[in-house]
Design a protein around this motif. Sequence first.
Motif, PDB file in Angstrom:
ATOM      1  N   TYR A  60     -42.516 -54.527 -46.139  1.00 14.44           N
ATOM      2  CA  TYR A  60     -42.603 -53.344 -46.978  1.00 14.44           C
ATOM      3  C   TYR A  60     -43.935 -52.618 -46.762  1.00 14.44           C
ATOM      4  CZ  TYR A  60     -42.125 -50.548 -51.228  1.00 14.44           C
ATOM      5  OH  TYR A  60     -42.017 -49.510 -52.111  1.00 14.44           O
ATOM      6  N   PRO A  61     -43.979 -51.295 -46.642  1.00 10.16           N
ATOM      7  CA  PRO A  61     -42.879 -50.316 -46.714  1.00 10.16           C
ATOM      8  C   PRO A  61     -42.257 -49.982 -45.350  1.00 10.16           C
ATOM      9  CG  PRO A  61     -44.956 -49.146 -46.746  1.00 10.16           C
ATOM     10  CD  PRO A  61     -45.293 -50.601 -46.592  1.00 10.16           C
ATOM     11  N   TYR A  81     -54.137 -48.709 -45.386  1.00  6.35           N
ATOM     12  CA  TYR A  81     -53.365 -49.422 -44.368  1.00  6.35           C
ATOM     13  C   TYR A  81     -52.308 -50.352 -44.952  1.00  6.35           C
ATOM     14  CZ  TYR A  81     -51.727 -51.843 -40.328  1.00  6.35           C
ATOM     15  OH  TYR A  81     -50.877 -52.349 -39.367  1.00  6.35           O
ATOM     16  N   LEU A  82     -52.680 -51.199 -45.851  1.00  3.76           N
ATOM     17  CA  LEU A  82     -51.736 -52.195 -46.347  1.00  3.76           C
ATOM     18  C   LEU A  82     -50.622 -51.582 -47.189  1.00  3.76           C
ATOM     19  CD1 LEU A  82     -54.062 -55.215 -47.165  1.00  3.76           C
ATOM     20  CD2 LEU A  82     -52.464 -54.979 -45.253  1.00  3.76           C
ATOM     21  N   GLN A  83     -51.008 -50.564 -47.979  1.00  3.65           N
ATOM     22  CA  GLN A  83     -49.994 -49.965 -48.848  1.00  3.65           C
ATOM     23  C   GLN A  83     -49.076 -48.995 -48.119  1.00  3.65           C
ATOM     24  OE1 GLN A  83     -51.114 -48.018 -52.400  1.00  3.65           O
ATOM     25  NE2 GLN A  83     -51.686 -49.921 -53.425  1.00  3.65           N
ATOM     26  N   ASP A  84     -49.633 -48.232 -47.192  1.00  8.77           N
ATOM     27  CA  ASP A  84     -48.861 -47.143 -46.592  1.00  8.77           C
ATOM     28  C   ASP A  84     -48.260 -47.501 -45.230  1.00  8.77           C
ATOM     29  OD1 ASP A  84     -49.532 -45.541 -48.757  1.00  8.77           O
ATOM     30  OD2 ASP A  84     -51.383 -44.852 -47.808  1.00  8.77           O
ATOM     31  N   LEU A  85     -48.897 -48.405 -44.529  1.00  7.38           N
ATOM     32  CA  LEU A  85     -48.395 -48.766 -43.194  1.00  7.38           C
ATOM     33  C   LEU A  85     -47.908 -50.202 -43.171  1.00  7.38           C
ATOM     34  CD1 LEU A  85     -51.140 -47.017 -41.008  1.00  7.38           C
ATOM     35  CD2 LEU A  85     -48.930 -46.115 -41.727  1.00  7.38           C
TER      36      LEU A  85
END
Lengths: 556, 133
Positions: free
Chosen positions: A65-66, A55-59
């Motif tokens: 970001y992102p 969740y945090l990295q991709d959404l």
Amino acid sequence: MSDENSLKKALSDWEKGPVAKTINRFPEREEEFKTISGIPVKRLYTPLDTQTVDYLQDLGFPGQYPFTRGVQPTMYRGRFWTMRQYSGFATAKETNERFRFLLDQGQTGLSVAFDLPTQIGYDSDNPMSHGEVGKVGVAIDSLADMEVLFDGIPLNKVSTSMTINAPAAVLLAMYIAVAEKQGVPMEKLRGTIQNDILKEYVARGTYIFPPKPSMRLITDIFKFCSENMPLWNTISISGYHIREAGSTAVQELAFTLANGIAYVKAAIEAGLDVDAFASRLSFFFGSHSDFLEEIAKFRAARRLWARIMRERFGARDDKSCRLRFHTQTAGCTLTAQQPDNNIVRVTLQALQAVLGGTNSLHTNSRDEALALPTEESVQIALRTQQIIAYETGVGDTIDPLAGSYYIESLTNEIEECVMKYIEKIDSMGGAPAAIENGYIQSEIHNSAYQFQTAVDAGQRIVVGVNKFIVPEERTIDYLRVDPHVEEEQVARLKKVRETRDNDRVQETLEALKAGAKGDENLVPLILDAVKAYATLGEICDVLRDVFGEYKSPDIL
Amino acid sequence: MNSSKKIRVLIAKPGLDGHDRGAKVVARALRDAGMEVIYTGLRQTPEMIVESALQEDVDCIGLSILSGAHMALFPRVMELLRKEGANDILVVGGGIIPEDDIPELKKAGIAEIFGPGTPLEDIVEYIRTHVKK
């Protein structure tokens, strides 16, 4: 959540049990389901398909970001997307009236359509312009026309998008000059020039100069605006025309982002710091007919660009990583048959753009497969946006389809497919090289041909065209551009040439020529020429003399 | 028609219009149907089109235009063909052509106009049965 193994087993039981039994009695409509772009579609998506999503990295969160979930922290809860209808025809006077009509109707930004001679840098009295003056947009020959075009429209209040590419610097200069006459300094101007030459070579066709000097003009604009016009979008990197030319959704993103990479690279090579200009890059996509695929496409576009800017170009500022985009509903999906059905198509396409988080939107008019739209049709198109905004509630929460097993899985899949294309284009030496060797053009053309043959074979249904056909008389009213427009415009141009200070014009054109031969920034020189009422054609001819003209390899 | 001789078609984009998806798709369909197809590329004047048609000795010219300049450019192509005594070349058109304009274009000598949504097979069949050979 139940653990992975029990979920897998339950899914398999369901498929072997109830699903198999049902299919036995009632076969599904297709052996294999695919999106309109050819991505396979499974019967059902479950948490198993989104396991890799972090969740945090991709959404992440909107405005961070992102940027998968949107580029602003509050999105449409703060302010709806900009409702911006592309418009322009005949002379500056008629278009000025249409602009005022649209603003009166609640439109929130302007979008100027120029005629083809203007887009290709010919004056209206050039023999090549015959028959085209004022047809697909407004004819602009000099600052005198631009003054009429924006008469009574306060340029400190509206934002203006201009679909202009090869001569973008000239129209930008004219806009600056008109604003100055209104007492609005350029640092306050908000708007966009399309300024995206690479897609002109592959999909839209209004190029003038070869790629190298064209890229220089673009980086000159980036530089000039980074110093003088902090609110101006210096480019609108466009997938719309690539899609309209027949590409798939994946190709639309891949070729657009590859072009974007080429512009960023060129600007960095010209000595600009990435964070000085990247936040003013903007994008433009189509909204085609596959509802869920398009929503996933818009989300994937934001994540892809964010990662490209940070990982490839080392952008430090989050603003440099934001993909802000305009959307237009897909003109190529409009049908000449039963044209009122187009209102429904446009509604769905507009809704998917909003669900995908667009920042501004043009909705097509129902009659555009027949001719230029009437005022009534344009009003319905604008009302479509207003109904979505004010009546449906879809803008009240941000990115409402996030977390859907299918949407997240498709967002991932589009991202992966796009990256494969970009790697291939990188291996050819980047977008300019892949255009020069015809790779991008032939990929688009192959997709266009496959689509048409699928429609002809009845594998792809277009309602009213190859199914549900009715005999019909075409009685629809449409807008006709008065054939005298060309004569009037040529007469106006003649008068400008007679009343201006021609010595001053010559002086500024000489200075431009010297600048073009050297490496001075051309924007201030063009601005001087424009202010002296040098015409668009005269300015472009000077540049043609120095830069030469592009000849397209005609690939079938 | 002598079946051993292939039908030769020139697909042309008159005027400044850059929309060539339709022209290219039709060109490919005609080629797949066994015709010899020459595509002019963009930004052709009527003079350039007629010159290519004569040079390539084509049986048919397909004109494609979406910019609305058809009333100025299509009849001009016909006029130049007549001047060159090339009246035997079949000329068809396509693009965004309002219905009301079609009678006048036909009067100028354009044999048929194919609007959006026309199946490729219809165009192939029309050219096959109407070329004057």
